[in-house]
Motif scaffolding. Structure first.
Motif, mmCIF file in Angstrom:
data_model
loop_
_atom_site.group_PDB
_atom_site.id
_atom_site.type_symbol
_atom_site.label_atom_id
_atom_site.label_comp_id
_atom_site.label_asym_id
_atom_site.label_seq_id
_atom_site.Cartn_x
_atom_site.Cartn_y
_atom_site.Cartn_z
ATOM 1 N N GLU A 147 8.486 -0.261 6.062
ATOM 2 C CA GLU A 147 8.971 0.925 5.332
ATOM 3 C C GLU A 147 10.178 0.571 4.476
ATOM 4 O O GLU A 147 10.300 1.007 3.330
ATOM 5 C CB GLU A 147 9.344 2.055 6.310
ATOM 6 N N ARG A 151 2.177 1.643 -3.626
ATOM 7 C CA ARG A 151 1.176 1.984 -4.631
ATOM 8 C C ARG A 151 0.765 3.452 -4.620
ATOM 9 O O ARG A 151 0.165 3.948 -5.556
ATOM 10 C CB ARG A 151 -0.040 1.087 -4.471
ATOM 11 N N LYS A 152 1.120 4.150 -3.545
ATOM 12 C CA LYS A 152 0.877 5.600 -3.537
ATOM 13 C C LYS A 152 1.662 6.262 -4.660
ATOM 14 O O LYS A 152 1.331 7.336 -5.124
ATOM 15 C CB LYS A 152 1.338 6.195 -2.209
ATOM 16 N N TYR A 153 2.765 5.612 -5.050
ATOM 17 C CA TYR A 153 3.664 6.228 -6.038
ATOM 18 C C TYR A 153 3.713 5.486 -7.358
ATOM 19 O O TYR A 153 4.040 6.054 -8.376
ATOM 20 C CB TYR A 153 5.096 6.303 -5.464
ATOM 21 N N ARG A 202 10.158 0.293 -4.320
ATOM 22 C CA ARG A 202 10.069 1.510 -5.153
ATOM 23 C C ARG A 202 11.354 1.704 -5.936
ATOM 24 O O ARG A 202 11.339 2.028 -7.128
ATOM 25 C CB ARG A 202 9.831 2.727 -4.260
ATOM 26 N N ASP A 255 -9.856 -4.382 -2.564
ATOM 27 C CA ASP A 255 -8.733 -3.823 -3.328
ATOM 28 C C ASP A 255 -8.506 -4.683 -4.570
ATOM 29 O O ASP A 255 -8.030 -5.814 -4.472
ATOM 30 C CB ASP A 255 -7.470 -3.811 -2.453
ATOM 31 N N LYS A 305 0.831 -1.215 0.000
ATOM 32 C CA LYS A 305 0.000 0.000 0.000
ATOM 33 C C LYS A 305 0.862 1.261 0.000
ATOM 34 O O LYS A 305 0.494 2.269 -0.606
ATOM 35 C CB LYS A 305 -0.962 -0.030 1.191
ATOM 36 N N LEU A 306 1.999 1.190 0.663
ATOM 37 C CA LEU A 306 2.917 2.344 0.642
ATOM 38 C C LEU A 306 3.465 2.563 -0.763
ATOM 39 O O LEU A 306 3.541 3.688 -1.251
ATOM 40 C CB LEU A 306 4.096 2.112 1.609
#
Ligand code: UDP
Length: 404
Positions: free
Chosen positions: A347, A239-241, A354, A273, A236-237
């Motif tokens: 994180e 996919r923000k980007y 990423r 989702d 989810k972190l």
């Protein structure tokens, strides 16, 4: 299956070493004993290894001990306790363990030049030792065992000539020779053999996973130690980007209440989702797992505790960069920054994903290095060479040289 099938895959030197060692051991009896004929990594490996050894002229046999339901409940308790998760067996449980082993000792012909007893379940069979080299082959993470359980088992292990652990950190203080031999994958098995692009695409289609975005994949049992919830958080972190999909694939968990609970939690967290795909795979889904690994962009194994982590070797073999927890046998396979990345948090996982999604070139370099690392160190051929070398070394204990 014969050794020649591995030419062009394993190193020539490795195959020659096997031929020489096998030549010296031709016709000799080699018995492996474990507690299950199907299911689990040990059975999978023996199924492949025994025919290969036979083709080399070694009189290799695989025997499976017989247990009762009660016995396997006891050995599960022993197993969990050795991995530091539960208390020791009670006196009654240990009695069951002993009596089932003694019954098997009467039933099984274990007269051989070399006997490998795999894992704690049949460890007491060593009482039957009359001749030959007896080796206890431990596949589990025994680095932080419950001390009481370990002392019970240690009494048995001390009667062996040698012990093998998968990772150096699992070794124990024992008055016998100890060897570190990691598990391995078979590049020619259904799980790892090359597949065509069509076959990979067909599996994605069958599971209804569009290949329109990069795919992150974790294959593992729904087990808290594999941290599937942490994987969803990391996804989810990311996919923000970056647009991407997450595939969490694992076996059904009908006989494992803990697994069913974890699966429920995973489903709840992923609910609604469309980019998260949870696959419940039936047993013997090797070709499907193979295709999923080949179709993935990045493979994750965010374990917080792990024995060896065969899925990591499987993914690296398919040239996939692997981002994985820095635990158990994973750091043997994932060399940070060389074959993938080791991570310690949600994180950190998201950060590395990423980074690789932004840099496909780097992802490719890691994947290629990963395949070569597995090829050199974690193939079935190297595993067989190590077993045969150990056998020869134990027979020539007083010599500085192993004569092949
Ligand atoms: N595996 C499988 N089906 C599943 C999940 C895993 O066949 O649903 C396979 C996986 O490909 C690997 C093995 O089971 O070969 C798992 O071994 P690993 O050492 O990664 O983890 P373990 O389950 O032994 O803790």
């Amino acid at each position: 299956m014969i050794l020649d099938d591995y030419r062009g895959i394993a190193d020539q030197g490795e195959l020659r070493a096997i031929e020489h060692l096998a030549g010296a051991l031709r016709g000799r009896r080699f018995i492996h004993v474990n507690s299950t004929a199907t299911g689990g990594g040990v059975a999978e490996l023996l199924q492949r290894m025994i025919p290969l050894m036979k083709s080399l002229g070694i009189d290799a046999k695989w025997k499976v001990m017989k247990g009762t339901k009660q016995f396997f409940e006891v050995t599960k308790r022993i197993h969990n306790s050795l991995q530091g998760r539960e208390g020791p067996p009670t006196k009654k449980m240990w009695d069951i363990y002993e009596s089932v082993n003694r019954r098997n000792a009467e039933r099984l012909d274990l007269d051989a030049d070399c006997v490998f007893i795999h894992d704690p379940q049949p460890a007491l069979l060593v009482e039957k030792k009359k001749r030959g080299i007896w080796v206890w082959r431990c596949h589990i993470d025994i680095s932080r065992p419950n001390r009481v359980t370990w002392y019970l088992l240690k009494d048995l292990v001390q009667q062996y000539d040698a012990a093998i652990f998968s990772v150096a950190r699992f070794a124990q203080s024992l008055p016998l020779a100890q060897f570190m031999i990691p598990p391995s994958i078979d590049p020619l098995s259904e799980k790892n053999v090359d597949l065509t692009e069509e076959e990979v695409n067909a599996v994605f289609e069958r599971f209804d996973i569009p290949m329109d975005k990069p795919v992150l994949l974790q294959v593992s049992r729904f087990d808290p130690f594999k941290d599937p919830l942490g994987v969803i958080d990391a996804f989810k972190l990311v996919r923000k980007y970056h647009p991407c999909r997450l595939v969490l694939a694992g076996g059904t968990a009908t006989d494992d209440p803990e697994g069913a609970r974890v699966l429920d939690e995973v489903r709840e967290k992923a609910e609604g989702d469309p980019d998260i795909h949870i696959l419940l795979l039936p047993p013997f889904s090797d070709r499907e797992i193979n295709a999923l690994q080949r179709g993935a962009t990045i493979v994750l194994q965010k374990s917080t505790r792990e024995g060896f982590g065969l899925v990591v070797a499987e993914a690296l073999w398919k040239k996939k960069p692997v981002i994985a927890g820095d635990v158990g046998g994973i750091p043997l396979q994932v060399i940070d920054g060389v074959t993938g990345y080791l991570v310690h948090s949600v994180e950190g996982t998201a950060f590395r994903v990423r980074q690789l999604l932004q840099n496909p070139h780097k992802a490719r370099i890691l994947g290629e290095a990963g395949r070569e690392h597995i090829r050199r160190n974690f193939l079935i051929t190297g595993h067989i060479r190590n077993y045969l070398a150990l056998w020869r070394a134990m027979e020539d204990k007083d010599s500085d040289l192993i004569y092949v």
